[in-house]
Design a protein around this motif. Structure first.
Motif, PDB file in Angstrom:
ATOM      1  N   ASP A 142      -3.571   5.061   0.164  1.00  9.62           N
ATOM      2  CA  ASP A 142      -4.313   3.821  -0.033  1.00  9.62           C
ATOM      3  C   ASP A 142      -5.052   3.433   1.248  1.00  9.62           C
ATOM      4  OD1 ASP A 142      -3.379   3.664  -2.586  1.00  9.62           O
ATOM      5  OD2 ASP A 142      -1.854   2.140  -2.173  1.00  9.62           O
ATOM      6  N   PRO A 153       0.838  -1.213   0.000  1.00  9.18           N
ATOM      7  CA  PRO A 153       0.000   0.000   0.000  1.00  9.18           C
ATOM      8  C   PRO A 153       0.862   1.248   0.000  1.00  9.18           C
ATOM      9  CG  PRO A 153      -0.674  -1.562   1.711  1.00  9.18           C
ATOM     10  CD  PRO A 153       0.652  -2.024   1.200  1.00  9.18           C
ATOM     11  N   GLY A 199      -5.198   0.635   2.758  1.00 11.30           N
ATOM     12  CA  GLY A 199      -4.459  -0.223   3.665  1.00 11.30           C
ATOM     13  C   GLY A 199      -3.194   0.368   4.239  1.00 11.30           C
ATOM     14  N   PHE A 200      -2.884   1.629   3.923  1.00 13.35           N
ATOM     15  CA  PHE A 200      -1.603   2.178   4.356  1.00 13.35           C
ATOM     16  C   PHE A 200      -1.522   2.298   5.882  1.00 13.35           C
ATOM     17  CE2 PHE A 200       1.447   5.611   5.185  1.00 13.35           C
ATOM     18  CZ  PHE A 200       2.539   5.134   4.475  1.00 13.35           C
ATOM     19  N   THR A 221      -2.901  -5.546   2.314  1.00 11.91           N
ATOM     20  CA  THR A 221      -2.103  -5.310   1.120  1.00 11.91           C
ATOM     21  C   THR A 221      -2.968  -4.629   0.067  1.00 11.91           C
ATOM     22  OG1 THR A 221      -2.660  -7.507   0.290  1.00 11.91           O
ATOM     23  CG2 THR A 221      -0.593  -7.284   1.506  1.00 11.91           C
ATOM     24  N   LYS A 222      -2.341  -4.184  -0.990  1.00 12.80           N
ATOM     25  CA  LYS A 222      -3.089  -3.593  -2.102  1.00 12.80           C
ATOM     26  C   LYS A 222      -3.523  -4.736  -3.010  1.00 12.80           C
ATOM     27  CE  LYS A 222      -2.799   0.017  -5.634  1.00 12.80           C
ATOM     28  NZ  LYS A 222      -3.979   0.743  -5.132  1.00 12.80           N
TER      29      LYS A 222
END
Length: 437
Positions: free
Chosen positions: A388, A384, A390-391, A397-398
């Motif tokens: 994003d 990420p 999920g950061f 994860t991305k």
């Protein structure tokens, strides 16, 4: 080195000579990379997710079923409008149905897990029961005894596994009734894995016959992190799990223990275990790497503000044919964890972006059976980035690897998050190239 004998007849005499064949070259892999080879377009918009992939039928299971029993922070997107969708390899929706009603054949408004139980059936695990439906949506039956009651905790990881619709494994950390909320004995009282066989006529869906279907169960491992004296707070989740369809085996790994345990799906028996030997895994079994790790409500606050990253942790185990792919996270340095905790955690701290980029990594491991194929590696495509979803999350994860048919065909769902303007969803198909350099 291989040997073989060559016989010849010359002038009436038989002679023998030996030819030495060189042994085949054994390649030593050093790294891996993902290469996109295809994509599967699905004509759908909404809060769409992909839950599972069935390798025998090559079908995907998706939908927008409300997450049952999991607390979602912030405004929750709309759900239960699409229902369940069965999608083929071309991206065509071949079946769509909605059983989110409260009737006897409805699983209710939410589900803990949605998964294929065979090439022609799916399971829906809700607070009411484990429901089974044909892939066309017709009702097959339900098991009211397999529910979320008496569970120690629930997570959003895979819970149910089956390839024949009869032999079913469930990851349910049950035992609250026995433990009576005695937190020091949760792991000694609780049972995390359950194996059932509904193949025999006497093991029907009726309550009185249900116990006959239980093949066996397995509790939390005898490990220092689960000892009553352990000072590091743990959530009593079942292990991360994956199903090897070819071998009818369930593979499991507990988040803090770098070891795989393998079970026979047909008997429920544990068949083997082997170490994962991660290259960058840090975990201390007593007080952890940072101060403030205590139990109870204050321990939960400590975890949410950064304590979760004080130690390494396994997040995923995915079966790709006969290959097993695992993902774990590195640990943050103690001073970084303590600074996060005092400045509000990843969600609020201005320090988090630099800490994440500098210290926090996801590493992947690839196994074939018990053989580790290459050193632990990163997959930058899934990392990420700032902004994003999920950061700020310690586990996302991305994109989500759904499954695959081996290293040449890995299916990844990366939701339409607004980075590109489109009115459809994509399952991206990748190949994992193993590199010698």
């Amino acid at each position: 080195m291989g040997l073989f004998s060559l016989f010849s007849c010359q002038s009436g005499n038989t002679g023998e000579s030996t030819v030495i064949q060189p042994a085949p070259e054994v390649k030593s892999f050093k790294n891996a990379r993902l290469v996109q080879v295809d994509s599967i377009m699905i004509d759908v918009i909404g809060n769409f997710k992909v839950y599972d992939y069935q390798p025998e039928s090559e079908l995907f299971l998706g939908g927008d079923i409300k997450v049952g029993g999991i607390i979602v922070m912030g405004a929750a997107p709309k759900s239960n409008e699409l229902g369940h969708m069965v999608i083929n390899r071309k991206g065509e929706v071949i079946h769509q149905f909605n059983h989110t009603d409260k009737g006897p054949e409805g699983h209710g408004s939410g589900a803990i897990d949605n998964f294929f139980t065979s090439p022609n059936s799916i399971g829906v695990f809700s607070s009411k029961a484990l429901f089974q439906y044909h892939i066309d949506g017709s009702f097959l039956g339900k098991h009211p005894e397999i529910n979320t009651q008496d569970q120690l905790s629930m997570s959003n990881h895979r819970v149910g596994f089956s390839s024949d619709g009869k032999h079913i494994a469930m990851g349910m950390a049950k035992g609250m009734e026995e433990s009576k909320k005695a937190w020091d004995s949760l792991y000694q009282k609780g049972t995390a894995l359950w194996f059932y066989n509904f193949d025999k006529p006497e093991n029907s869906l009726s309550t009185e016959n249900f116990q006959k279907a239980l093949l066996g169960s397995d509790g939390f491992p005898d490990h220092p992190i689960y000892a009553p004296t352990s000072k590091f707070p743990h959530s009593p989740f079942p292990p991360r799990m994956a199903l090897n369809h070819n071998r009818q085996e369930l593979l499991s790994v507990y988040p803090e223990i770098p070891e795989i345990t393998v079970y026979d799906m047909l008997t429920g028996a544990m068949t083997e275990s082997y170490p994962l030997d991660p290259d960058y895994f840090e975990f201390e079994t007593e007080e952890g790497k940072a101060t403030g790790g205590i139990k109870g409500y204050e321990g939960l606050l400590w975890l949410n503000r950064g304590g979760r990253m004080a130690n390494s942790k396994y997040h995923d185990i995915i079966q790709l044919g006969d290959y097993t792919l695992l993902r774990y996270s590195t640990a943050l340095p103690s001073d970084a964890v303590n600074q996060l905790i005092t400045t509000g955690g990843p969600g609020k701290s201005d320090l988090w972006p630099s800490f994440r980029r500098k210290h926090y990594r996801f590493y992947y491991q690839l196994f074939k059976g018990s053989e580790k194929m290459l050193p632990d590696f990163e997959l930058p495509l899934f990392e990420p980035k700032m902004g994003d979803t999920g950061f700020k999350n310690n586990s996302m994860t991305k994109g989500k690897i759904i499954g695959g048919n081996g290293l040449d065909e890995i299916f990844v769902f990366i939701p339409n998050d607004g980075e590109e303007e489109r009115d459809y969803e994509l399952i991206r198909v990748f190949k994992l190239d193993l590199l010698e350099e």
